[in-house]
Design an enzyme around this catalytic site. Structure first.
Site, PDB file in Angstrom:
ATOM      1  N   THR A 406       0.773  -1.225   0.000  1.00 30.54           N
ATOM      2  CA  THR A 406       0.000   0.000   0.000  1.00 30.54           C
ATOM      3  C   THR A 406       0.815   1.290   0.000  1.00 30.54           C
ATOM      4  OG1 THR A 406      -1.572  -1.274   1.320  1.00 30.54           O
ATOM      5  CG2 THR A 406      -2.111   0.988   0.945  1.00 30.54           C
ATOM      6  N   THR A 424      -3.136   0.414  -3.538  1.00 35.59           N
ATOM      7  CA  THR A 424      -2.408  -0.800  -3.170  1.00 35.59           C
ATOM      8  C   THR A 424      -2.323  -1.816  -4.296  1.00 35.59           C
ATOM      9  OG1 THR A 424      -2.336  -2.582  -1.520  1.00 35.59           O
ATOM     10  CG2 THR A 424      -4.498  -1.911  -2.298  1.00 35.59           C
ATOM     11  N   GLU A 450      -4.499  -9.181  -4.361  1.00 36.42           N
ATOM     12  CA  GLU A 450      -5.527  -8.705  -3.433  1.00 36.42           C
ATOM     13  C   GLU A 450      -6.445  -9.802  -2.918  1.00 36.42           C
ATOM     14  OE1 GLU A 450      -5.311  -5.746  -1.504  1.00 36.42           O
ATOM     15  OE2 GLU A 450      -4.833  -5.130  -3.534  1.00 36.42           O
ATOM     16  N   ASP A 453      -6.497 -11.127   0.617  1.00 33.58           N
ATOM     17  CA  ASP A 453      -7.145 -10.417   1.712  1.00 33.58           C
ATOM     18  C   ASP A 453      -8.454 -11.089   2.123  1.00 33.58           C
ATOM     19  OD1 ASP A 453      -5.297  -8.505   2.308  1.00 33.58           O
ATOM     20  OD2 ASP A 453      -6.287  -6.863   1.266  1.00 33.58           O
ATOM     21  N   SER A 479      -8.001  -2.958   5.036  1.00 34.32           N
ATOM     22  CA  SER A 479      -7.732  -2.124   6.213  1.00 34.32           C
ATOM     23  C   SER A 479      -7.407  -0.693   5.830  1.00 34.32           C
ATOM     24  CB  SER A 479      -6.564  -2.705   7.007  1.00 34.32           C
ATOM     25  OG  SER A 479      -6.891  -3.956   7.544  1.00 34.32           O
ATOM     26  N   GLY A 501       0.540  -0.119   5.357  1.00 30.34           N
ATOM     27  CA  GLY A 501       0.939  -0.924   6.501  1.00 30.34           C
ATOM     28  C   GLY A 501       0.077  -2.127   6.796  1.00 30.34           C
ATOM     29  N   GLY A 502      -0.670  -2.659   5.801  1.00 22.62           N
ATOM     30  CA  GLY A 502      -1.512  -3.809   6.083  1.00 22.62           C
ATOM     31  C   GLY A 502      -2.551  -3.472   7.138  1.00 22.62           C
TER      32      GLY A 502
END
Length: 595
Positions: A406, A424, A450, A453, A479, A501-502
């Site tokens: 991201t 991202t 993606e 996720d 997130s 940062g996830g």
């Protein structure tokens, strides 16, 4: 379902008994800490993760472009110079203020029509290793960034669409200097060189990455950007680029994906209703606007700050320039409650109903009042999801799972428009699949991973489905937390912020907001603060940034504390009086520019 999930749960339980839970891996490796001066501007400002991208956006604003115009130019340059984090092969969320309303543009990737909930299960019905799933064709979702930006440009653009691609095209043709961060991540990368296109572009003949300062040319990307500039998003869904995307996914040597040309053609960005709610912070009321599902970021950030504001620790200031143990305890407990709700409820709203029929139920004052009562002087043994008014627990909570990648962009223009956009390709270098239409031209662009996720496990041991399980056409939970803040009385925009940062995006964004709004820090000072956060397991503190006394005090309150590198990349713009103050995270390469 019990046959495959129960042994997994038993293994995890036995491991947990044997040793403290491990901190999750960081989405992108650290590449140093460079102090930033902080910035101040009168008319407009652009904050982005790479100086070349920031300057491209500022140049567009100087030429009379809008905030959306600048964001498009920034994103195209980031595709080239920060390929590990975002690009035209990924997705994005954009919050936009036009002086009248906040709009939420959803460019999140979607799952192909041919997938099902067993996408990431192996032949034995077990979740496959995460790294194996990431670097594969199965992980690639239908890209949405370009289509979403085109939608926003139709509504808010001032300069011609094609003009906004020229800075990235020029850089791709003449070459850009490899940055220290890109070089560091390439040197640490193991899966990317397996892709022949990526290996030929990023690495030398001896297998080492190009050195810092090397002029890296990408004529293939320049050609693709020219096509998009000429005909818009259609360039990615019809013709040679679209066929190259599909072939790359479907011809993966070990785990091919199911993506088709029809999937690309059917993709539609969404315009959703932003989640805006009041928050008392720093002695005044503000209106906090975050992104709605499929992102969990807006809800989680709002819950954490809302719960924290209802505790006595909300009044605590910094101690020697850092948050103290009492404040960190309350923040962590608020976070655990927010993450419990996140695991229970949040998914693509086109597939998953909001609890009580309204996502704002998770931010309602009465609900937060009740949840805040659970925050006591010691760590609560278990943080369980709440039950907002009218909600049912039809789904199983999603197990913890890595999230990654991201980049974030914050922009305000001279006409009063403001935006926050988080973008991202998920993991660092995405699926490690690089698309090229012409083997004679070096370069291309990376595809996202993606779909990882989504929850790998579609249900729990009792067979209850998980809200964020894989389904055809569905958008995976995110997130990402692009955030805009307004004065509750005047309606004036006060702040634009967000971070990569996830899952830790939620904490990095909350830190920037609380530091600027509640502690009254310059946004640069807020981003400079040491990082902290929990994803439901151990409390992570940024390595070498907290005194041992703080660590010991938190352990005495019942927390498992681990010190780790926490590589945020936040950007923030804050209105103070007649000026915009800007900050860029010292842990990455971003800057702020403007007039």
């Amino acid at each position: 379902m019990k046959r495959w999930l129960s042994p997994l749960l038993l293994t995890l339980l036995l491991a947990a008994c044997a040793q403290p839970p491990a901190a999750p891996p960081q989405p992108e490796a650290a590449s140093g800490y460079t102090a930033k001066p902080g910035w101040s501007f009168e008319r407009f400002a652009v904050a982005a993760a790479n100086p070349l991208a920031t300057e491209a956006g500022a140049r567009v604003l100087r030429e009379g472009g809008s905030a959306v115009d600048a964001a498009i130019a920034v994103q195209m340059v980031l595709t080239l110079v920060e390929p590990q984090s975002s690009g035209i092969g990924g997705g994005a969320f954009l919050l936009h203020w036009d002086g009248r309303r906040v709009q939420a543009y959803d460019g999140r990737e979607t799952a192909p029509a041919a997938v099902d909930e067993r996408l990431f299960l192996d032949a034995q019905g077990q979740p496959m290793p995460f790294a194996q799933a990431v670097a594969s064709g199965r992980s690639v979702g239908v890209p949405g960034t370009v289509a979403m930006l085109a939608l926003a440009h139709r509504q808010h653009g001032r300069l011609p669409w094609a003009r906004l691609f020229q800075p990235a095209i020029d850089l791709a043709e003449r070459g850009f200097p490899v940055s220290p961060r890109l070089h560091t991540l390439l040197a640490a990368e193991r899966a990317l060189p397996a892709d022949p296109v990526a290996r030929a572009y990023f690495y030398r003949a001896d297998g080492t990455p190009h050195p810092v300062g090397h002029a890296l040319r990408n004529p293939e990307l320049a050609a693709v950007l020219r096509d998009i500039a000429a005909i818009g998003p259609r360039a990615l869904v019809d013709g040679p680029v679209a066929r190259a995307i599909v072939d790359k996914v479907r011809q993966h040597p070990s785990l091919p994906g199911a993506l088709t040309l029809d999937d690309l053609r059917r993709y539609q960005p969404r315009e959703r209703e932003a989640l805006c709610h009041p928050l008392r912070t720093g002695g005044r009321w503000v209106r906090l606007c975050g992104f709605p599902p499929p992102s969990s970021g807006g809800i989680a950030v709002g819950q954490i700050l809302g719960l924290l504001s209802r505790t006595p620790q909300a009044l605590a200031g910094l101690r020697d320039g850092r948050p103290g143990a009492d404040w960190l305890h309350a923040y962590t407990e608020a976070s655990r409650l927010a993450f419990a709700d996140r695991a229970q409820y949040v998914g693509d709203p086109d597939f998953v109903p909001a609890p009580g029929g309204d996502w704002n139920s998770l931010l309602a004052p009465e609900y937060l009042n009740a949840r805040a009562q659970l925050i006591g002087p010691q760590r609560m043994p278990e943080a369980r999801p709440g039950r907002p008014a009218g909600a049912t627990l039809a789904f199983a909570p999603m197990p913890a799972q890595p999230e990654a990648g991201t980049s974030h962009i914050s922009i305000v223009d001279g006409r009063g428009n403001a935006l926050a956009m988080t973008t991202t390709i998920e993991s660092a270098f995405g699926s490690r699949l690089m698309v090229s239409t012409d083997p004679s031209r070096p370069g291309g662009f990376l595809l996202n991973n993606e779909l990882t996720d989504f929850s790998f496990a579609p249900a729990d041991a009792q067979g209850r489905p998980i809200a964020n399980r894989v389904q055809p056409g569905k958008r995976p939970r995110s997130s990402m937390a692009p955030t805009l803040v307004f004065d509750a009385h005047s309606g004036e925009p006060l702040m634009s912020a967000g971070s990569p940062g996830g899952a830790l995006i939620i904490h990095y964004t909350a830190k920037a907001l609380h530091g600027s709004l509640h502690w009254g820090l310059h946004p640069q000072a807020a981003l400079d603060l040491p990082n902290f956060g929990t994803l439901g397991g151990p409390l992570m503190l940024e390595q070498n940034r907290f005194p041992d006394a703080t660590v010991q005090a938190l352990r005495a309150l019942g927390h498992t504390v681990q010190t780790v590198e926490m590589t945020s990349g936040a950007q923030a713009l804050v209105r103070r009086g007649a000026r915009w103050l800007g900050g860029a995270d010292p842990r990455r390469e971003g800057i702020v520019a403007g007039d």
